[in-house]
Motif scaffolding. Structure first.
Motif, mmCIF file in Angstrom:
data_model
loop_
_atom_site.group_PDB
_atom_site.id
_atom_site.type_symbol
_atom_site.label_atom_id
_atom_site.label_comp_id
_atom_site.label_asym_id
_atom_site.label_seq_id
_atom_site.Cartn_x
_atom_site.Cartn_y
_atom_site.Cartn_z
ATOM 1 N N VAL A 189 0.839 -1.204 0.000
ATOM 2 C CA VAL A 189 0.000 0.000 0.000
ATOM 3 C C VAL A 189 0.873 1.253 0.000
ATOM 4 O O VAL A 189 0.670 2.193 -0.773
ATOM 5 C CB VAL A 189 -0.933 -0.009 1.235
ATOM 6 N N ALA A 223 1.191 4.154 -2.979
ATOM 7 C CA ALA A 223 0.986 5.579 -2.711
ATOM 8 C C ALA A 223 2.206 6.390 -3.131
ATOM 9 O O ALA A 223 2.083 7.442 -3.766
ATOM 10 C CB ALA A 223 0.705 5.784 -1.229
ATOM 11 N N THR A 224 3.410 5.867 -2.803
ATOM 12 C CA THR A 224 4.622 6.601 -3.158
ATOM 13 C C THR A 224 4.749 6.721 -4.671
ATOM 14 O O THR A 224 5.082 7.781 -5.204
ATOM 15 C CB THR A 224 5.859 5.874 -2.602
ATOM 16 N N GLY A 245 2.372 6.668 -6.829
ATOM 17 C CA GLY A 245 1.384 7.614 -7.311
ATOM 18 C C GLY A 245 1.855 9.044 -7.164
ATOM 19 O O GLY A 245 1.786 9.843 -8.117
ATOM 20 N N LEU A 260 5.121 10.989 2.825
ATOM 21 C CA LEU A 260 4.196 11.231 1.703
ATOM 22 C C LEU A 260 3.528 12.588 1.845
ATOM 23 O O LEU A 260 3.400 13.333 0.868
ATOM 24 C CB LEU A 260 3.133 10.128 1.653
#
Lengths: 126, 506
Positions: A92, A96-97, A99, B154
């Motif tokens: 996951v 995300a990274t 993306g 992030l």
């Protein structure tokens, strides 16, 4: 040689990680850097899955018997569930990274009309 | 309620981030109070828990998520995630959550101007970043630490990319470096897990120092985890991403990221070194120790020399961070009592100093629109309070006695002398000297060059401070620099000395 074949998934892990790392550090193209990052993470995921695996082992699910009690599984016959669960989280995080990385690369492309790092640096210092 | 305090520290900003983004669909203005509320809860619980720790006999406060630590559910205590607060991370938690709250108040006006219409997204990310950083500090599980590291990372990539222009590329470089660091950390965790079969920091601290002193795999894991942490904190050979990322980010993002993100990574390194592996383990590999000390010397020198060549105040501040990271890593790897004391003290002190510096830069940007040094002439006459705060902050960075910078440098030098690492002592002194030169440049430009009001058609110089919501947090943080310095003795005896592990005498 036999040892080499026995541990061939670890060899694969090293090859994958080095490919990814080289691509992240040495490539000029931003998209190729992102691909390298994904390969690097895949290598680590494979590493974790490999350390949890056992020969001829089953999936780690408890079987229910009468009276709603659970059979304690023989630990030698099931794979280690913890590493797999850890890697679910890591996948996951990796998605995300990737993306965010691709979105940033797209923004850079909009500004500079190029994915090439040298060209972008030239553009920005002008 | 009291027993749930540890989890409230993370939950406040985490739920704040979720609700801020949810309520923004309904009413965009709601996001800011929601985030402030979450941060206030977190800050309050952190301060309460620190006091609870200080006034009780307890050495550490545990909290088991989902009740997994109880014997009937989890016999060996390895399945559940444990969070724990002890003397080391209690301080860090209080610092991070308080600076997070003050920065949130500070950033309202500057975000309003720089990111008009995007405040709600900014504040959700802001809150998420703080919860990630608090999570790194509070967690008692090395895999969980990785997850929080990535949550923080992030959201910081996105916060930096809000700066537009060159910030996209800076953020991309940070992403590459940050991901590489996090992946290496994860790989190191894998090596440790293979040999020990547990991820709980407390269990690891019993297993590794006692039974796995000579294991190759555990040693490789140690090196990988260290390299991962260094990439995250911009330690010398891996520092390339930091100056661009922090100087092209919006001022509000910079004010949050610069003081906290790197310091929390230093805490992660300290935790792995002190608790998981023990200082004995560090001392067992003297060749690595001397290499790291050399690298931290180079890091201090590189940061200082680059800072003096810059003409932009924000870039100067960014290179200061690189040299301060050298202080902390070097202090920790001296692996003796004063060195470690200095490193832990400096994490808190430097978080406050960098925060003050970036807030001041934010104030200057808000009023004058740029941070080129030569355009700040007569700053004292335009923004007197901000300028005085800048002088105090610079004095703290140099290490002038009543401020906190002096005491951390004192401990670090004491530790370096005790260990006989003279190059580190010299680097510390040179770095102070260079910071003094920059201070005099700032005084020369800001105070000695009196602006000529007639040029702009005014009779007197217009005196205009930043708005109060920016000025007050800035002044609070600046004052705290002196307060931390004055209460050094209490801080060290009550917290830092208790946080230290047993150090083998040589």
């Amino acid at each position: 040689m036999e040892e080499f074949i026995d541990k061939f998934n670890y060899v694969l892990v090293v090859i994958l990680m080095m490919t990814g790392l080289w691509s992240m550090l040495a490539q000029n193209n931003l998209i190729k850097k992102c691909i390298g990052m994904a390969i690097f993470q895949t290598g680590i995921i494979l590493f974790f899955i490999s350390i949890g695996a056992k020969n001829n082992a089953l999936i780690p699910i408890l079987t229910e018997t009468a009276n709603h009690t659970y059979n304690d599984p023989n630990v030698n016959e099931v794979t280690n569930p913890l590493t797999q669960i850890l890697m679910l989280t890591a996948i996951v995080v990796g998605v995300a990274t990737l993306g965010v990385g691709l979105a940033l690369a797209q923004k850079v492309h909009q500004q500079n009309d190029s994915f090439d790092e040298d060209e972008i640096l030239n553009n920005q210092t002008k | 309620m009291i027993e749930h305090l540890p989890i409230l520290i993370i939950l406040g900003p985490l739920l704040g981030a979720v609700f801020a983004s949810l309520t923004s669909w309904y009413r965009p203005k709601l996001s800011f109070p929601v985030v402030i509320f979450g941060l206030a809860i977190s800050s309050l619980s952190a301060i309460l828990i620190v006091f609870k720790l200080a006034f009780s006999e307890l050495d550490v406060i545990h909290y088991q998520l989902g009740g997994w630590g109880t014997p009937e559910k989890d016999e060996y205590g390895i399945v559940g995630i444990q969070i724990s607060v002890d003397y080391l991370n209690g301080l860090i938690l209080a610092t991070v959550s308080t600076i997070g709250l003050l920065t949130a108040v500070f950033s309202t006006r500057s975000v309003e101007r720089e990111l008009t219409g995007q405040q709600r997204y900014f504040f959700s990310l802001f809150s998420l970043l703080v919860s990630g950083l608090l999570g790194i500090s509070i967690t008692g599980d090395i895999f969980n630490l990785y997850v929080f590291m990535e949550i923080a990372a992030l959201s910081s990539y996105a916060l930096i990319a809000y700066g537009k222009g060159r910030s996209y590329m800076a953020s991309f470089n940070y992403l590459m470096m940050g991901t590489m660091g996090a992946c290496l950390y994860l790989l190191g965790v894998g090596f440790v897990f293979v040999k020990t079969g547990t991820l709980n920091i407390e269990n690891l601290s019993q297993i590794i120092p006692q039974t796995l002193q000579n294991s190759q795999a555990v040693f490789v894991g140690f090196v990988l985890i260290m390299i991962g942490a260094w990439a995250k904190m911009a330690f010398f050979p891996l520092h390339g991403w930091l100056p661009n990322a922090y100087s092209y980010a919006p001022t509000a993002s910079g004010a949050l990221l610069a003081p906290l993100a790197t310091k929390v990574s230093v805490y992660a390194m300290l935790r792995i070194m002190i608790t998981v592996y023990s200082i004995d383990y560090v001392l067992k590999s003297p060749s690595i120790q001397s290499t790291v000390l050399l690298l931290s010397t180079i890091s201090i020198l590189v940061g200082s020399f680059f800072s003096i060549t810059q003409s932009n105040l924000r870039k100067i501040a960014c290179y200061f961070i690189i040299s301060e990271i050298g202080y902390m890593v070097g202090g920790a790897w001296l692996a003796n009592e004063p060195g470690l004391k200095g490193a832990i003290y400096h994490v808190v002190a430097d978080a406050a100093m960098t925060s003050a510096f970036f807030m001041i830069i934010g104030c200057i940007v808000y009023r004058t629109g740029q941070t080129e040094l030569k355009k700040l002439d007569g700053l004292f006459y335009k923004m007197p309070l901000t300028f005085v705060a800048l002088i105090i902050t610079m004095a703290a960075l140099i290490g002038v006695p009543p401020t906190c910078g002096f005491f951390s440098k004192f401990y670090l030098i004491q530790g370096a002398v005790q260990a006989g690492t003279w190059h580190f002592v010299i680097a510390l002194l040179i770095s102070s000297l260079i910071k003094a030169i920059i201070l005099f440049r700032i005084i020369e430009i800001g105070y000695n060059k009196v602006p000529n009001p007639a040029k702009e058609g005014n009779k007197t110089i217009t005196r205009e401070e930043a708005p109060l919501s920016m000025l007050i947090p800035t002044l609070i943080v600046t004052l705290s620099l002196i307060l931390i310095g004055l209460f050094t003795d209490k801080l060290v005896t009550n917290f830092i000395a208790k946080a230290l592990p047993e150090i083998p005498s040589l």
